[in-house]
Design a protein around this motif. Sequence first.
Motif, PDB file in Angstrom:
ATOM      1  N   ARG A 126      19.281   7.913   7.496  1.00  0.00           N
ATOM      2  CA  ARG A 126      20.604   8.188   6.919  1.00  0.00           C
ATOM      3  C   ARG A 126      21.022   7.109   5.922  1.00  0.00           C
ATOM      4  O   ARG A 126      21.778   7.364   5.012  1.00  0.00           O
ATOM      5  CB  ARG A 126      21.646   8.318   8.017  1.00  0.00           C
ATOM      6  CG  ARG A 126      21.624   9.651   8.652  1.00  0.00           C
ATOM      7  CD  ARG A 126      22.325  10.645   7.740  1.00  0.00           C
ATOM      8  NE  ARG A 126      22.070  11.993   8.201  1.00  0.00           N
ATOM      9  CZ  ARG A 126      22.037  13.030   7.421  1.00  0.00           C
ATOM     10  NH1 ARG A 126      22.234  12.892   6.134  1.00  0.00           N
ATOM     11  NH2 ARG A 126      21.809  14.207   7.899  1.00  0.00           N
ATOM     12  N   ASP A 127      20.563   5.863   6.101  1.00  0.00           N
ATOM     13  CA  ASP A 127      20.957   4.792   5.183  1.00  0.00           C
ATOM     14  C   ASP A 127      19.866   4.480   4.158  1.00  0.00           C
ATOM     15  O   ASP A 127      19.936   3.483   3.455  1.00  0.00           O
ATOM     16  CB  ASP A 127      21.341   3.538   5.966  1.00  0.00           C
ATOM     17  CG  ASP A 127      20.211   3.033   6.857  1.00  0.00           C
ATOM     18  OD1 ASP A 127      19.251   3.797   7.100  1.00  0.00           O
ATOM     19  OD2 ASP A 127      20.305   1.888   7.323  1.00  0.00           O
ATOM     20  N   ALA A 128      18.874   5.348   4.032  1.00  0.00           N
ATOM     21  CA  ALA A 128      17.808   5.137   3.055  1.00  0.00           C
ATOM     22  C   ALA A 128      18.371   5.228   1.637  1.00  0.00           C
ATOM     23  O   ALA A 128      19.337   5.948   1.385  1.00  0.00           O
ATOM     24  CB  ALA A 128      16.705   6.174   3.245  1.00  0.00           C
ATOM     25  N   ILE A 129      17.776   4.467   0.742  1.00  0.00           N
ATOM     26  CA  ILE A 129      18.184   4.509  -0.657  1.00  0.00           C
ATOM     27  C   ILE A 129      16.977   4.858  -1.518  1.00  0.00           C
ATOM     28  O   ILE A 129      15.838   4.799  -1.059  1.00  0.00           O
ATOM     29  CB  ILE A 129      18.815   3.178  -1.112  1.00  0.00           C
ATOM     30  CG1 ILE A 129      17.785   2.039  -1.068  1.00  0.00           C
ATOM     31  CG2 ILE A 129      20.038   2.836  -0.277  1.00  0.00           C
ATOM     32  CD1 ILE A 129      18.274   0.775  -1.727  1.00  0.00           C
ATOM     33  N   THR A 130      17.241   5.234  -2.755  1.00  0.00           N
ATOM     34  CA  THR A 130      16.175   5.573  -3.683  1.00  0.00           C
ATOM     35  C   THR A 130      16.228   4.630  -4.881  1.00  0.00           C
ATOM     36  O   THR A 130      17.137   3.798  -4.996  1.00  0.00           O
ATOM     37  CB  THR A 130      16.307   7.027  -4.194  1.00  0.00           C
ATOM     38  OG1 THR A 130      17.468   7.109  -5.041  1.00  0.00           O
ATOM     39  CG2 THR A 130      16.401   8.023  -3.047  1.00  0.00           C
ATOM     40  N   LEU A 131      15.284   4.811  -5.777  1.00  0.00           N
ATOM     41  CA  LEU A 131      15.255   4.020  -7.007  1.00  0.00           C
ATOM     42  C   LEU A 131      16.579   4.141  -7.764  1.00  0.00           C
ATOM     43  O   LEU A 131      17.046   3.180  -8.370  1.00  0.00           O
ATOM     44  CB  LEU A 131      14.094   4.489  -7.884  1.00  0.00           C
ATOM     45  CG  LEU A 131      13.904   3.781  -9.207  1.00  0.00           C
ATOM     46  CD1 LEU A 131      13.572   2.320  -8.988  1.00  0.00           C
ATOM     47  CD2 LEU A 131      12.814   4.448 -10.012  1.00  0.00           C
ATOM     48  N   PHE A 132      17.221   5.308  -7.700  1.00  0.00           N
ATOM     49  CA  PHE A 132      18.495   5.496  -8.394  1.00  0.00           C
ATOM     50  C   PHE A 132      19.543   4.495  -7.930  1.00  0.00           C
ATOM     51  O   PHE A 132      20.404   4.092  -8.707  1.00  0.00           O
ATOM     52  CB  PHE A 132      19.013   6.923  -8.192  1.00  0.00           C
ATOM     53  CG  PHE A 132      18.192   7.953  -8.906  1.00  0.00           C
ATOM     54  CD1 PHE A 132      18.097   7.972 -10.291  1.00  0.00           C
ATOM     55  CD2 PHE A 132      17.500   8.910  -8.191  1.00  0.00           C
ATOM     56  CE1 PHE A 132      17.342   8.921 -10.951  1.00  0.00           C
ATOM     57  CE2 PHE A 132      16.740   9.869  -8.841  1.00  0.00           C
ATOM     58  CZ  PHE A 132      16.660   9.878 -10.229  1.00  0.00           C
ATOM     59  N   ASP A 133      19.486   4.084  -6.664  1.00  0.00           N
ATOM     60  CA  ASP A 133      20.454   3.123  -6.138  1.00  0.00           C
ATOM     61  C   ASP A 133      20.245   1.724  -6.711  1.00  0.00           C
ATOM     62  O   ASP A 133      21.126   0.878  -6.604  1.00  0.00           O
ATOM     63  CB  ASP A 133      20.377   3.081  -4.607  1.00  0.00           C
ATOM     64  CG  ASP A 133      20.773   4.404  -3.991  1.00  0.00           C
ATOM     65  OD1 ASP A 133      21.951   4.787  -4.132  1.00  0.00           O
ATOM     66  OD2 ASP A 133      19.905   5.064  -3.395  1.00  0.00           O
ATOM     67  N   HIS A 134      19.085   1.470  -7.315  1.00  0.00           N
ATOM     68  CA  HIS A 134      18.800   0.171  -7.916  1.00  0.00           C
ATOM     69  C   HIS A 134      19.180   0.111  -9.392  1.00  0.00           C
ATOM     70  O   HIS A 134      19.153  -0.949  -9.988  1.00  0.00           O
ATOM     71  CB  HIS A 134      17.309  -0.176  -7.769  1.00  0.00           C
ATOM     72  CG  HIS A 134      16.927  -0.555  -6.383  1.00  0.00           C
ATOM     73  ND1 HIS A 134      17.055  -1.831  -5.896  1.00  0.00           N
ATOM     74  CD2 HIS A 134      16.430   0.181  -5.361  1.00  0.00           C
ATOM     75  CE1 HIS A 134      16.643  -1.874  -4.646  1.00  0.00           C
ATOM     76  NE2 HIS A 134      16.263  -0.667  -4.289  1.00  0.00           N
ATOM     77  N   LEU A 135      19.507   1.249  -9.978  1.00  0.00           N
ATOM     78  CA  LEU A 135      19.826   1.278 -11.403  1.00  0.00           C
ATOM     79  C   LEU A 135      21.225   0.729 -11.644  1.00  0.00           C
ATOM     80  O   LEU A 135      22.135   0.952 -10.852  1.00  0.00           O
ATOM     81  CB  LEU A 135      19.722   2.706 -11.938  1.00  0.00           C
ATOM     82  CG  LEU A 135      18.336   3.342 -11.845  1.00  0.00           C
ATOM     83  CD1 LEU A 135      18.391   4.788 -12.331  1.00  0.00           C
ATOM     84  CD2 LEU A 135      17.313   2.556 -12.631  1.00  0.00           C
ATOM     85  N   PRO A 136      21.403   0.015 -12.764  1.00  0.00           N
ATOM     86  CA  PRO A 136      22.734  -0.530 -13.052  1.00  0.00           C
ATOM     87  C   PRO A 136      23.730   0.588 -13.382  1.00  0.00           C
ATOM     88  O   PRO A 136      23.340   1.662 -13.847  1.00  0.00           O
ATOM     89  CB  PRO A 136      22.496  -1.436 -14.265  1.00  0.00           C
ATOM     90  CG  PRO A 136      21.192  -1.039 -14.831  1.00  0.00           C
ATOM     91  CD  PRO A 136      20.407  -0.374 -13.743  1.00  0.00           C
ATOM     92  N   PRO A 137      25.024   0.327 -13.142  1.00  0.00           N
ATOM     93  CA  PRO A 137      26.035   1.321 -13.486  1.00  0.00           C
ATOM     94  C   PRO A 137      25.946   1.685 -14.965  1.00  0.00           C
ATOM     95  O   PRO A 137      25.643   0.838 -15.808  1.00  0.00           O
ATOM     96  CB  PRO A 137      27.363   0.610 -13.184  1.00  0.00           C
ATOM     97  CG  PRO A 137      27.001  -0.496 -12.253  1.00  0.00           C
ATOM     98  CD  PRO A 137      25.595  -0.890 -12.586  1.00  0.00           C
ATOM     99  N   GLY A 138      26.190   2.939 -15.263  1.00  0.00           N
ATOM    100  CA  GLY A 138      26.157   3.385 -16.653  1.00  0.00           C
ATOM    101  C   GLY A 138      24.786   3.799 -17.152  1.00  0.00           C
ATOM    102  O   GLY A 138      24.642   4.199 -18.298  1.00  0.00           O
TER     103      GLY A 138
END
Length: 181
Positions: A126-138
């Motif tokens: 449930r708390d897994a993240i993906t590469l998208f979570d590492h991308l900077p805002p914007g």
Amino acid sequence: RPPVIAAPAADVLQPVLAREELARHALHFRTGATFAREELIFVLTEEGELERTPAVEFAGECAVRGCLVDLFPHGLPGPVRLEFSGDTLESIRLFDPATQLSHANLTEITIPVLPRSRFFTATWSRDAITLFDHLPPGTRIALLEPTVIRERLDHHFEAVVDETSDPQPPVRPAAPLEEDD
């Protein structure tokens, strides 16, 4: 400048380690700092799984030539040259792997020493993240061939549900993908 990532949809949706975990597997270098050079080489080749080669040309390699330690860990856009005087770091330079010529001087850099194989986690939670979570805002994301992506994402989500025995996949696009004109 925002990052550019070209990757299959299923790959960027793989669960990955959180920033905090990645930070625990990084080395911070600053010119003038002292490092046990031989221990550093051991960490890069054993823990970071960099292959020791005569010259660095590709990601995943490191080379030691006299006072120079060249390395190209996965996760960096290009190789880095560390120049030592004994155990003191004298300079940090970016270099072109084709020509081996330096093109930029740095005063400090943080280098990941986590093997690429450990960047990806084995299972969803449930708390897994993906590469998208590492991308900077914007960060802007361009979707090429959205119909193909939709089909692959649907297949990927079915596989995730099968793996986790969870009726809802952990990630799902918020809006339908639209066809390009």
